[in-house]
Scaffold this motif. Structure first.
Motif, PDB file in Angstrom:
ATOM      1  N   TYR A   1       1.718   8.549  -6.822  1.00  0.00           N
ATOM      2  CA  TYR A   1       1.831  10.009  -6.690  1.00  0.00           C
ATOM      3  C   TYR A   1       3.012  10.539  -7.504  1.00  0.00           C
ATOM      4  N   MET A   2       4.167   9.878  -7.378  1.00  0.00           N
ATOM      5  CA  MET A   2       5.350  10.338  -8.105  1.00  0.00           C
ATOM      6  C   MET A   2       5.178  10.177  -9.614  1.00  0.00           C
ATOM      7  N   SER A   3       4.500   9.113 -10.028  1.00  0.00           N
ATOM      8  CA  SER A   3       4.288   8.875 -11.458  1.00  0.00           C
ATOM      9  C   SER A   3       3.390   9.930 -12.081  1.00  0.00           C
ATOM     10  N   THR A  54       1.382  10.944 -22.144  1.00  0.00           N
ATOM     11  CA  THR A  54       1.088   9.557 -22.525  1.00  0.00           C
ATOM     12  C   THR A  54       2.112   8.583 -21.970  1.00  0.00           C
ATOM     13  N   PHE A  55       3.345   9.051 -21.792  1.00  0.00           N
ATOM     14  CA  PHE A  55       4.402   8.151 -21.342  1.00  0.00           C
ATOM     15  C   PHE A  55       4.128   7.598 -19.952  1.00  0.00           C
ATOM     16  N   ARG A  56       3.215   8.219 -19.188  1.00  0.00           N
ATOM     17  CA  ARG A  56       2.945   7.767 -17.822  1.00  0.00           C
ATOM     18  C   ARG A  56       2.357   6.358 -17.789  1.00  0.00           C
ATOM     19  N   ILE A  57       1.838   5.889 -18.919  1.00  0.00           N
ATOM     20  CA  ILE A  57       1.393   4.495 -19.002  1.00  0.00           C
ATOM     21  C   ILE A  57       2.554   3.562 -18.681  1.00  0.00           C
ATOM     22  N   MET A  58       3.781   4.035 -18.931  1.00  0.00           N
ATOM     23  CA  MET A  58       4.974   3.239 -18.655  1.00  0.00           C
ATOM     24  C   MET A  58       5.021   2.760 -17.211  1.00  0.00           C
ATOM     25  N   VAL A 105       0.836  -1.208   0.000  1.00  0.00           N
ATOM     26  CA  VAL A 105       0.000   0.000   0.000  1.00  0.00           C
ATOM     27  C   VAL A 105       0.868   1.255   0.000  1.00  0.00           C
ATOM     28  N   VAL A 106       1.900   1.271   0.852  1.00  0.00           N
ATOM     29  CA  VAL A 106       2.778   2.445   0.944  1.00  0.00           C
ATOM     30  C   VAL A 106       3.510   2.682  -0.377  1.00  0.00           C
ATOM     31  N   LEU A 107       4.107   1.621  -0.924  1.00  0.00           N
ATOM     32  CA  LEU A 107       4.862   1.769  -2.166  1.00  0.00           C
ATOM     33  C   LEU A 107       3.956   2.164  -3.326  1.00  0.00           C
ATOM     34  N   LEU A 108       2.775   1.562  -3.391  1.00  0.00           N
ATOM     35  CA  LEU A 108       1.855   1.881  -4.485  1.00  0.00           C
ATOM     36  C   LEU A 108       1.368   3.325  -4.383  1.00  0.00           C
ATOM     37  N   LEU A 162      13.050   7.846 -13.522  1.00  0.00           N
ATOM     38  CA  LEU A 162      13.488   6.509 -13.121  1.00  0.00           C
ATOM     39  C   LEU A 162      12.987   6.125 -11.735  1.00  0.00           C
ATOM     40  N   TRP A 163      13.091   7.048 -10.767  1.00  0.00           N
ATOM     41  CA  TRP A 163      12.727   6.696  -9.395  1.00  0.00           C
ATOM     42  C   TRP A 163      11.259   6.308  -9.242  1.00  0.00           C
ATOM     43  N   PRO A 164      10.322   7.049  -9.849  1.00  0.00           N
ATOM     44  CA  PRO A 164       8.928   6.579  -9.778  1.00  0.00           C
ATOM     45  C   PRO A 164       8.747   5.185 -10.378  1.00  0.00           C
ATOM     46  N   LEU A 165       9.488   4.900 -11.456  1.00  0.00           N
ATOM     47  CA  LEU A 165       9.381   3.585 -12.092  1.00  0.00           C
ATOM     48  C   LEU A 165       9.900   2.487 -11.168  1.00  0.00           C
ATOM     49  N   LEU A 166      11.035   2.727 -10.524  1.00  0.00           N
ATOM     50  CA  LEU A 166      11.599   1.731  -9.606  1.00  0.00           C
ATOM     51  C   LEU A 166      10.670   1.487  -8.420  1.00  0.00           C
ATOM     52  N   ILE A 167      10.053   2.554  -7.927  1.00  0.00           N
ATOM     53  CA  ILE A 167       9.128   2.404  -6.799  1.00  0.00           C
ATOM     54  C   ILE A 167       7.890   1.614  -7.226  1.00  0.00           C
ATOM     55  N   MET A 168       7.407   1.863  -8.440  1.00  0.00           N
ATOM     56  CA  MET A 168       6.252   1.115  -8.931  1.00  0.00           C
ATOM     57  C   MET A 168       6.596  -0.359  -9.141  1.00  0.00           C
ATOM     58  N   ILE A 169       7.799  -0.639  -9.613  1.00  0.00           N
ATOM     59  CA  ILE A 169       8.222  -2.036  -9.761  1.00  0.00           C
ATOM     60  C   ILE A 169       8.262  -2.719  -8.394  1.00  0.00           C
TER      61      ILE A 169
END
Length: 243
Positions: A34-36, A49-53, A26-29, A199-206
């Motif tokens: 938010y960052m994404s 559109t790139f936010r779909i990434m 929950v925290v990471l998501l 990059l950081w929002p992507l790593l957090i989402m992963i």
């Protein structure tokens, strides 16, 4: 590790891990979403559109990770016959299939504004991921079609192990063939080519998707173990009533 393969021990351990895994997911998501949406800047070519990434890439990674885990668990189940191995493979399949479907849908939505098409059958990455989805469905169909749980586990394991050859095809398809997809930008020998602000929002989402995977996997394993206990009790009651 063998002692943790005992279903009873797993049930006790999972009850301790599950609340922490849920909280972490929950925290990471929350942070990742938010960052994404609000921290990562728009791409100079794709705009917003790139936010779909931030959904597509984690889903794609989890689709492959899930299948590898399923194949490894199947190998363990065949060779060492760990009690939880077949459960783990079976519990992983629907989760991996869901991530694969999400990767296909978000990839198509991303592809239309980027490439002018939702789908291209000549794109090796697209078609190999679609094959991965069908492999998941095939694995789950084996369990549904065969009543004998031991026989179903062995046949399903063979499907999982044979199908794992598709994973390197997905990974390296952009290097082996001409595709619409760009080369790897995250896992590279010379480091990621993505700007840190993206990059950081992507790593957090992963990380969030991984935590969610653990939460659902534990829940599904608990259900499978409890289901087996219920079937065993019913068989015992039937045998006693027959006597």
């Amino acid at each position: 590790m063998h002692k943790f393969a005992n279903p009873a021990r797993f049930m006790r351990l999972s009850k301790l891990i599950q609340p922490w895994a849920i909280a972490l997911a929950v925290v990471l998501l929350t942070i990742g979403t938010y960052m994404s949406l609000f921290v990562a800047p728009e791409d100079y070519q794709m705009g917003a559109t790139f936010r779909i990434m931030y959904v597509h890439v984690p889903s794609a990674y989890m689709s492959m990770f899930g299948y590898v885990l399923m194949a490894v668990a199947s190998i363990v189940g065949i060779i060492w016959k760990h009690p939880l191995a077949d459960y783990t493979a079976r519990a992983t399949a629907p989760i991996g299939a869901a991530f694969t479907l999400l990767a296909l849908i978000t990839g198509s939505l991303w592809g239309e504004p980027m490439w002018g098409t939702y789908w291209d059958w000549y794109d090796a990455r697209m078609t190999s991921v679609l094959i991965l989805f069908f492999l998941y469905l095939g694995y789950m169909s084996v369990w549904q079609a065969i009543d004998d749980q031991v026989r179903a586990a062995r046949i399903a394991a063979i499907v999982a192990i044979v199908g794992v050859v598709n994973i390197p095809i997905i990974k390296f398809s952009v290097e082996w063939w001409a595709t619409l997809h760009q080369p790897a930008s995250l896992i590279r020998m010379d480091g990621p080519s993505i700007a840190p602000s993206m990059l950081w929002p992507l790593l957090i989402m992963i990380a969030a998707f991984n935590a969610y995977f653990v939460v659902v996997l534990i829940w599904r394993l608990q259900r499978l173990i409890l289901g087996r206990r219920i079937r065993t009790l019913r068989q015992q009651l039937t045998a006693r009533s027959g006597d």
